[in-house]
Design a protein around this motif. Structure first.
Motif, PDB file in Angstrom:
ATOM      1  N   ARG A 144      33.217  40.937  45.245  1.00  0.00           N
ATOM      2  CA  ARG A 144      32.705  41.335  46.557  1.00  0.00           C
ATOM      3  C   ARG A 144      33.542  41.823  47.982  1.00  0.00           C
ATOM      4  O   ARG A 144      34.859  41.498  47.089  1.00  0.00           O
ATOM      5  CB  ARG A 144      32.185  40.513  47.270  1.00  0.00           C
ATOM      6  CG  ARG A 144      30.867  40.497  45.867  1.00  0.00           C
ATOM      7  CD  ARG A 144      29.632  39.726  47.003  1.00  0.00           C
ATOM      8  NE  ARG A 144      28.677  39.230  45.682  1.00  0.00           N
ATOM      9  CZ  ARG A 144      26.841  40.182  46.771  1.00  0.00           C
ATOM     10  NH1 ARG A 144      27.176  41.038  47.750  1.00  0.00           N
ATOM     11  NH2 ARG A 144      25.900  39.902  46.190  1.00  0.00           N
ATOM     12  N   GLU A 145      33.734  42.741  48.098  1.00  0.00           N
ATOM     13  CA  GLU A 145      34.215  43.779  48.966  1.00  0.00           C
ATOM     14  C   GLU A 145      34.857  42.270  50.630  1.00  0.00           C
ATOM     15  O   GLU A 145      33.972  41.906  50.242  1.00  0.00           O
ATOM     16  CB  GLU A 145      33.632  44.948  49.189  1.00  0.00           C
ATOM     17  CG  GLU A 145      34.876  45.427  51.175  1.00  0.00           C
ATOM     18  CD  GLU A 145      34.170  46.297  51.275  1.00  0.00           C
ATOM     19  OE1 GLU A 145      35.076  47.158  52.419  1.00  0.00           O
ATOM     20  OE2 GLU A 145      33.471  46.339  50.812  1.00  0.00           O
ATOM     21  N   ALA A 146      36.297  42.253  50.340  1.00  0.00           N
ATOM     22  CA  ALA A 146      36.704  41.273  51.474  1.00  0.00           C
ATOM     23  C   ALA A 146      36.264  40.058  50.519  1.00  0.00           C
ATOM     24  O   ALA A 146      37.532  38.764  51.770  1.00  0.00           O
ATOM     25  CB  ALA A 146      35.578  40.399  52.815  1.00  0.00           C
ATOM     26  N   GLU A 147      36.525  39.730  49.589  1.00  0.00           N
ATOM     27  CA  GLU A 147      36.189  39.003  48.903  1.00  0.00           C
ATOM     28  C   GLU A 147      38.468  38.599  48.199  1.00  0.00           C
ATOM     29  O   GLU A 147      38.277  39.367  48.421  1.00  0.00           O
ATOM     30  CB  GLU A 147      35.728  38.305  47.476  1.00  0.00           C
ATOM     31  CG  GLU A 147      34.269  38.221  48.195  1.00  0.00           C
ATOM     32  CD  GLU A 147      32.819  37.121  47.195  1.00  0.00           C
ATOM     33  OE1 GLU A 147      33.602  37.795  45.474  1.00  0.00           O
ATOM     34  OE2 GLU A 147      32.200  37.063  47.413  1.00  0.00           O
ATOM     35  N   MET A 148      38.640  37.014  47.781  1.00  0.00           N
ATOM     36  CA  MET A 148      39.370  36.995  47.169  1.00  0.00           C
ATOM     37  C   MET A 148      39.539  36.973  46.297  1.00  0.00           C
ATOM     38  O   MET A 148      38.970  36.695  44.752  1.00  0.00           O
ATOM     39  CB  MET A 148      40.193  35.613  47.365  1.00  0.00           C
ATOM     40  CG  MET A 148      40.840  35.596  49.099  1.00  0.00           C
ATOM     41  SD  MET A 148      41.634  36.486  49.519  1.00  0.00           S
ATOM     42  CE  MET A 148      43.480  35.586  49.044  1.00  0.00           C
ATOM     43  N   ALA A 149      40.627  38.018  45.384  1.00  0.00           N
ATOM     44  CA  ALA A 149      40.965  37.642  43.686  1.00  0.00           C
ATOM     45  C   ALA A 149      41.598  37.064  43.444  1.00  0.00           C
ATOM     46  O   ALA A 149      43.381  37.337  44.200  1.00  0.00           O
ATOM     47  CB  ALA A 149      40.908  39.338  43.585  1.00  0.00           C
ATOM     48  N   ARG A 150      41.562  36.465  41.971  1.00  0.00           N
ATOM     49  CA  ARG A 150      42.553  35.447  42.056  1.00  0.00           C
ATOM     50  C   ARG A 150      42.410  35.054  40.451  1.00  0.00           C
ATOM     51  O   ARG A 150      41.865  35.444  39.636  1.00  0.00           O
ATOM     52  CB  ARG A 150      41.512  34.073  42.197  1.00  0.00           C
ATOM     53  CG  ARG A 150      41.491  33.301  43.433  1.00  0.00           C
ATOM     54  CD  ARG A 150      40.892  32.010  43.809  1.00  0.00           C
ATOM     55  NE  ARG A 150      40.383  32.274  45.321  1.00  0.00           N
ATOM     56  CZ  ARG A 150      41.407  30.906  46.057  1.00  0.00           C
ATOM     57  NH1 ARG A 150      42.407  31.749  46.423  1.00  0.00           N
ATOM     58  NH2 ARG A 150      40.927  31.947  47.824  1.00  0.00           N
ATOM     59  N   LEU A 151      44.136  35.456  40.302  1.00  0.00           N
ATOM     60  CA  LEU A 151      44.270  36.284  38.630  1.00  0.00           C
ATOM     61  C   LEU A 151      44.589  35.090  38.266  1.00  0.00           C
ATOM     62  O   LEU A 151      46.147  34.411  38.525  1.00  0.00           O
ATOM     63  CB  LEU A 151      44.839  37.391  38.563  1.00  0.00           C
ATOM     64  CG  LEU A 151      43.359  38.622  38.823  1.00  0.00           C
ATOM     65  CD1 LEU A 151      43.908  39.571  38.371  1.00  0.00           C
ATOM     66  CD2 LEU A 151      42.506  38.256  37.917  1.00  0.00           C
ATOM     67  N   THR A 152      45.021  34.893  36.406  1.00  0.00           N
ATOM     68  CA  THR A 152      46.682  34.643  36.801  1.00  0.00           C
ATOM     69  C   THR A 152      47.000  34.549  34.874  1.00  0.00           C
ATOM     70  O   THR A 152      45.826  35.765  34.208  1.00  0.00           O
ATOM     71  CB  THR A 152      45.833  32.376  35.953  1.00  0.00           C
ATOM     72  OG1 THR A 152      45.084  31.981  36.789  1.00  0.00           O
ATOM     73  CG2 THR A 152      47.040  32.219  35.141  1.00  0.00           C
ATOM     74  N   CYS A 153      48.492  34.465  34.758  1.00  0.00           N
ATOM     75  CA  CYS A 153      49.062  35.039  34.122  1.00  0.00           C
ATOM     76  C   CYS A 153      49.881  33.952  33.094  1.00  0.00           C
ATOM     77  O   CYS A 153      50.602  33.102  33.617  1.00  0.00           O
ATOM     78  CB  CYS A 153      49.662  36.667  34.428  1.00  0.00           C
ATOM     79  SG  CYS A 153      50.719  37.124  32.964  1.00  0.00           S
ATOM     80  N   ARG A 154      49.180  34.443  31.839  1.00  0.00           N
ATOM     81  CA  ARG A 154      50.617  33.619  30.729  1.00  0.00           C
ATOM     82  C   ARG A 154      51.476  33.855  29.832  1.00  0.00           C
ATOM     83  O   ARG A 154      50.523  34.906  29.188  1.00  0.00           O
ATOM     84  CB  ARG A 154      49.502  32.231  30.515  1.00  0.00           C
ATOM     85  CG  ARG A 154      49.684  31.278  29.687  1.00  0.00           C
ATOM     86  CD  ARG A 154      48.508  30.051  29.983  1.00  0.00           C
ATOM     87  NE  ARG A 154      48.801  29.554  31.114  1.00  0.00           N
ATOM     88  CZ  ARG A 154      47.583  29.583  30.969  1.00  0.00           C
ATOM     89  NH1 ARG A 154      46.619  29.970  30.136  1.00  0.00           N
ATOM     90  NH2 ARG A 154      46.646  28.846  31.717  1.00  0.00           N
TER      91      ARG A 154
END
Length: 395
Positions: free
Chosen positions: A139-149
């Motif tokens: 949703r707009e204004a929420e935090m995107a949390r991504l992990t790269c491995r």
């Protein structure tokens, strides 16, 4: 005081020692450290200036002899002889694996035995990175949390993030040793607030490592951002006239796309139309349709509202303009026709006048010059007596 004899002995001893050191250096083999990418081929070269009638030998980190001169000692088809002379012994190892890493020894069996070490470093190639943590639209204004491995790198690889063409700044990655005790797994995490402009934008994780030889491996994740719809009303045709057809299109931008469109008119309590159709159609406009129309587009993220002021133009001015233009054309045509007819009449009149003429009888001859009526009659009678016949003349 040192005697001359003792000084001479000391000098001779120094010269002998120097000569022995020089001879020792000439019989010392030389090698170089090598770095190879896993799966590649490495060459091990050993040289000596003075072999002293001895052969060179290569042995692996486990002290197993690989080659003694030109003779193979270990049955491993990956290890091949490249060059064997009294002064050089070069071998190659193909399809290198991580277990091949270590110190290789070149030896020459003089008295005493002399050796040289060559450290072989094997680079572990990192696997393609993978992105985790994204499962559903944000949703707009929420935090995107991504992990790269990425796993399998040696030494540990570097991970970088990009959102579109913009570099993302992240904290130091987490590095863990793999089960084989030689390679590493690198993990990097990133977090950022999203806006509607981030919808359909690609986030890229790239792994950089010296084993990739100036190339990079990367993976991308396209973002899906849910945001509140925005609306605007577009009329077709752009100018509304009485008696014509009009379409009002409620154009929206939003994710998800709105599926409900409510049309209302200011001042009216009842809705005009509620459906999934964004069009409001007026088949035949009249003056009572004038007013402000409102489109409310609704999705799960909220509603977008647009207004349009409908002002209907009277078609009379357009019809009057058409009639005026028509009358001007007709008047011009009639004027040209009248002018042509008038010109034709003038030409015809002139033609008739030129061909009509004046007729005088013989009896009237001399009457034009008489001073009075009596004289004119006498002259006319006299004229009759003198003529045999009446004649007419055309002047």
């Amino acid at each position: 005081m040192v005697s001359p004899a003792l000084s001479l002995l000391l000098l001779l001893g120094c010269l002998a020692a120097g000569s022995g050191t020089l001879a020792q250096d000439e019989s010392q083999p030389t090698t170089s450290d090598e770095t190879v990418v896993a799966g590649g081929t490495v060459e091990l070269k050993c040289k000596v200036e003075d072999p002293d009638d001895s052969s060179l030998q290569w042995s692996n980190p486990a002290q197993q002899t690989l080659y003694f001169g030109e003779k193979r000692a270990l049955r491993d088809n990956r290890i091949q002889l490249v060059k064997s002379t009294p002064n050089e012994l070069t071998i190659s190892i193909s399809n290198v694996v991580l277990a091949d890493e270590g110190e290789y020894t070149c030896s020459i069996f003089t008295m005493p035995v002399r050796t040289a070490k060559a450290l072989v470093t094997v680079l572990g190639i990192p696997q393609n990175p993978q992105i985790f943590g994204y499962e559903m639209p944000i949703r707009e204004a929420e935090m995107a949390r991504l992990t790269c491995r990425s796993s399998g790198s040696k030494p540990a690889a570097q991970l970088r993030w990009k959102k579109g063409n913009k570099e993302l700044h992240v904290e130091a990655p987490e590095v863990m040793e793999d089960a084989n005790g030689k390679t590493f797994t690198v993990t990097s995490r990133v977090a950022f607030p999203v806006t509607k402009e981030d919808n359909d934008v690609e986030v890229t994780c790239t792994v950089a490592h010296e084993s990739l030889q100036n190339s990079e491996r990367s993976t991308t994740q396209k973002l899906q951002v849910y945001f509140k719809p925005t609306a605007r009303i577009e009329p077709t045709p752009p100018y509304a006239r009485e008696g014509e057809k009009l379409r009002l299109h409620c154009e929206v931008q939003g994710n998800p796309v709105p599926q409900e469109f409510l049309w209302t008119k200011e001042g009216s309590d009842l809705p005009l139309q509620t459906s999934s159709n964004p069009l409001l159609i007026f088949p035949f406009l009249n003056k009572t349709d004038s007013g402000t129309y409102i489109c409310t587009a609704t999705s799960t993220m909220g509603s977008g509202i647009a207004k349009y002021n409908l002002a209907i133009t009277d078609p009379t001015p357009l019809y009057s303009t058409y009639r005026t233009t028509y009358h001007i054309v007709i008047g011009a045509v009639i004027s040209v026709i009248v002018f042509l007819l008038f010109s034709l009449l003038i030409v015809l009149a002139r033609y008739l006048i030129r061909h009509k003429g004046t007729y005088l009888t013989h009896e009237a001859k001399g009457s034009d010059d008489a001073p009075d009526a009596d004289t004119a009659i006498i002259n006319a009678e006299g004229g009759q007596a003198s003529g045999d016949d009446k004649k007419e003349y055309f002047i």
